[in-house]
Design an enzyme around this catalytic site. Structure first.
Site, PDB file in Angstrom:
ATOM      1  N   CYS A 165       0.849  -1.186   0.000  1.00  0.00           N
ATOM      2  CA  CYS A 165       0.000   0.000   0.000  1.00  0.00           C
ATOM      3  C   CYS A 165       0.896   1.252   0.000  1.00  0.00           C
ATOM      4  CB  CYS A 165      -0.938  -0.067   1.201  1.00  0.00           C
ATOM      5  SG  CYS A 165      -2.085   1.300   1.417  1.00  0.00           S
ATOM      6  N   ASP A 222      -8.313  -2.619  -8.293  1.00  0.00           N
ATOM      7  CA  ASP A 222      -7.878  -1.661  -7.274  1.00  0.00           C
ATOM      8  C   ASP A 222      -8.496  -0.306  -7.607  1.00  0.00           C
ATOM      9  OD1 ASP A 222      -6.452   0.185  -5.679  1.00  0.00           O
ATOM     10  OD2 ASP A 222      -4.701  -1.147  -5.630  1.00  0.00           O
ATOM     11  N   HIS A 254      -7.409  -3.908  -4.204  1.00  0.00           N
ATOM     12  CA  HIS A 254      -6.300  -3.398  -3.398  1.00  0.00           C
ATOM     13  C   HIS A 254      -6.222  -4.214  -2.099  1.00  0.00           C
ATOM     14  CE1 HIS A 254      -3.509  -0.153  -2.239  1.00  0.00           C
ATOM     15  NE2 HIS A 254      -3.961  -0.333  -1.013  1.00  0.00           N
TER      16      HIS A 254
END
Length: 287
Positions: A165, A222, A254
Site C-alpha cells: 500500500c 484496485d 487493493h
C-alpha cells in the site's frame, strides 16, 4: 487502500519536533478492527523477534525486527509499512521472512508525525501520513540498513525491500534512491499522483533512475490505482529496458495480501509471495 486520497489533502508543512512515537503499537491498528478469520499468525519458535531502536540523524526510531535465533550474516529485507503503520500484520510479515532465513526489519516511518494505529477514522490517518516527507523516509531506510549492518547479524550486501500500500510506492522510490538495494517487491503501491514539496516525484517519474529491479504486484480491481497507470508504468519500464516487471492480477482488489482484512485474496496473495521469493533468489538476496 485509501492512500490515493492523499493527493486530495492540502499541502502540509513539515517541522521536526522530535519523535511522537517512541514504541510500536501492540496488536492491530484500530482502523482495521475487527480482523478477519483468515488472519495469519506466525509464531516466534526458532526466532529472535521484537522491538528495537534505530538511530537516525535526529533521534531513535522504533522498529520491529525478526531473524533466526541461531546464526548470522542473514540477507536483509526492509519491510515498509502499510498506511496503518507497523502494527501486528507488518510484524507478522517480518516473522514470515525470518522463518525463511532473513533478517527482516520494519521501521516505524511515521514516528515523528503521529501514531496512526490509535486512529479509527481514515481522514485523520491521512492527515498524518500526508505530512511524512519522502526525503525523511529515504533517510530513515538508510539508517535502518546501517543498523542491520552494525548489528553483525545482517548481510547488507544482500539487501532487499518490500512494502505494501503506502509502502509499495516507497519500494519504487527506495530502489531509485539506494545504490545498495539489490531487489524490491512493491505490493499495490501508487505509481503517480499530484506532487508537492514533501512528495516531489512518484514511481513513474523515476523509471530511468531505478538502481535495482522491482517486481510490482497489483490488482486489476484496485479502485485507488487505475489500470491505466499500471499500464503506463509497464510501458515506461519496457521502453527504458528496465529489468523491473509488473504483474496485474485480474478481478483482484487493493490490499489482496492483507490476510486480516476482507480484501484478502488467498490465491493471489500466495502467488505473489512465491513470486517475491523467486525474485529475491533471482537477484541474489535469498538465504
Amino acid at each position: 487502500m485509501h492512500e490515493e486520497l492523499l493527493s486530495l489533502l492540502p499541502r502540509s508543512e513539515f517541522t521536526r519536533r522530535g519523535f511522537v512515537v517512541t514504541s510500536l503499537a501492540t496488536g492491530f491498528a484500530l482502523a482495521v478492527q475487527p480482523v478477519t478469520a483468515e488472519t495469519v499468525t506466525t509464531d516466534t519458535d526458532g526466532l529472535e523477534a521484537g522491538e528495537v531502536k534505530i538511530t537516525t540523524a535526529d533521534g531513535e526510531m522504533p522498529a520491529y525486527r525478526a531473524m533466526p535465533a541461531k546464526g548470522d550474516k542473514f540477507p536483509v529485507v526492509l519491510v515498509v509499512q502499510e498506511i496503518f503503520g507497523v502494527h501486528e500484520h507488518i510484524k507478522d510479515i517480518c516473522r514470515r521472512f525470518a522463518k525463511l532465513g532473513y533478517l527482516a526489519v520494519a521501521p516505524e516511518l511515521y514516528a515523528r508525525q503521529g501514531d496512526v494505529s490509535k486512529l479509527t477514522e481514515f481522514p485523520e490517518i491521512l492527515k498524518i501520513v500526508a505530512t511524512v516527507p519522502d526525503s525523511q523516509v529515504m533517510s530513515d531506510l538508510d539508517a535502518t540498513v546501517a543498523w542491520a549492518k552494525k548489528s553483525g547479524k545482517g548481510d547488507t550486501s544482500k539487501l532487499a525491500v518490500t512494502g505494501f500500500c503506502w509502502g509499495g510506492r516507497i519500494v519504487w522510490l527506495y530502489a531509485a534512491h539506494s545504490k545498495d538495494v539489490k531487489a524490491g517487491v512493491a505490493w499495490y503501491g501508487r505509481l503517480t499522483s499530484a506532487v508537492d514539496d514533501l512528495h516531489p516525484k512518484h514511481p513513474l517519474d523515476l523509471v530511468t533512475s531505478l538502481k535495482a529491479p522491482v517486481l510490482g504486484l497489483y490488482g486489476a480491481e484496485d479502485m485507488g490505482i487505475p489500470n491505466d497507470t499500471v499500464e503506463m508504468m509497464q510501458a515506461a519500464l519496457k521502453e527504458t529496458k528496465q529489468p523491473s516487471e509488473i504483474v496485474l492480477y485480474p478481478k483482484t482488489p487493493h490490499g489482496f495480501h492483507a490476510d486480516y482484512r476482507p480484501s484478502y485474496r488467498k490465491t493471489e496473495a500466495d502467488d505473489g509471495w512465491n513470486r517475491l521469493q523467486a525474485w529475491f533468489k533471482q537477484h541474489g538476496v535469498s538465504p
